[in-house]
Design an enzyme around this catalytic site. Sequence first.
Site, PDB file in Angstrom:
ATOM      1  CG  HIS A  22      10.489  23.677  -0.447  1.00 42.69           C
ATOM      2  ND1 HIS A  22      10.243  24.727  -1.282  1.00 42.69           N
ATOM      3  CD2 HIS A  22      10.712  24.220   0.778  1.00 42.69           C
ATOM      4  CE1 HIS A  22      10.304  25.871  -0.599  1.00 42.69           C
ATOM      5  NE2 HIS A  22      10.592  25.590   0.652  1.00 42.69           N
ATOM      6  N   GLY A 131      16.706  21.880   5.409  1.00 41.05           N
ATOM      7  CA  GLY A 131      17.728  22.182   4.403  1.00 41.05           C
ATOM      8  C   GLY A 131      18.864  22.991   5.001  1.00 41.05           C
TER       9      GLY A 131
END
Length: 266
Positions: A22, A131
């Site tokens: 993250h 992602g």
Amino acid sequence: MRAASQGRVGLVPTMGALHDGHLTLMREARKECDLLVCSLFVNPTQFGPNEDFGKYPRDETRDSEMASSVGVDVLFAPNVDEVYGGNTTSVLVKGVSDLWEGALRPGHFDGVATVVCKLFNMVGANVAYFGLKDLQQCAVVRRIVHDLNMRIELRFSDTVRESDGLAMSSRNAYLSSEDRSRAPLIYQTLSKCFDALRQAKSPQETLQILHAGKTILEDEEFAVDYFALVDSNTMEPKDIPGTGDSIIVAARLGKTRLIDNIQLVY
Ligand code: AMP
């Protein structure tokens, strides 16, 4: 938030339990945004009835410290009512969400698609960061932005891994120490198949390589949900590998379900 800001608003949507994967998205976002927003929302609509919504790890204080350490300006942590109160609309993305995670987790991508649209609008983001670890999610989000003519740019970042290759995930915290030591086999097997697929010239060879990959994991007591070669944009299965395709895997170790993928580059 866009109204209050003069410049470019970036959004990194997360469900919290932050880790370096993250933070990498946030660091990348920080470089190109004037106002950087990280959302923290464990989205109930993307969890199935028997999934881990109730026990998903939550620690807002720690997440807030981590986010500000990489320069996030606003931590947006709405509660379920603020996001969904009284809503009856949901976003359904056909095709790209039908297989793999979509087939195994019915309704999952409807929940993802709906919350992503809502977060984009609530934040007023100009650019959003995702992602590639969640490859199918990236394909779904790309489809939404295209199909709904949304005025937002998308950025996709490579998977951040532990030193032994295991893809970082908030769910890794569920692994017993024994399962944690076995989990890197997923990426090792993906890498092995990646090498083997370079030589594959026929659909039969491709299928054999994929089958061998699945067997390596099953022999080590992983319960494999899928181990497949796909087009990274459409998520359709492929039988002749081409540049940009990905090998995707979902496998369960004990009660923990792990997903990973590797993109073919020739
Ligand atoms: P999540 O909190 O699991 O919903 O993830 C929030 C965002 O972080 C999603 O765009 C994920 O794809 C991304 N993400 C999760 N794990 C990683 C990782 N290991 N490397 C890069 N991005 C990741």
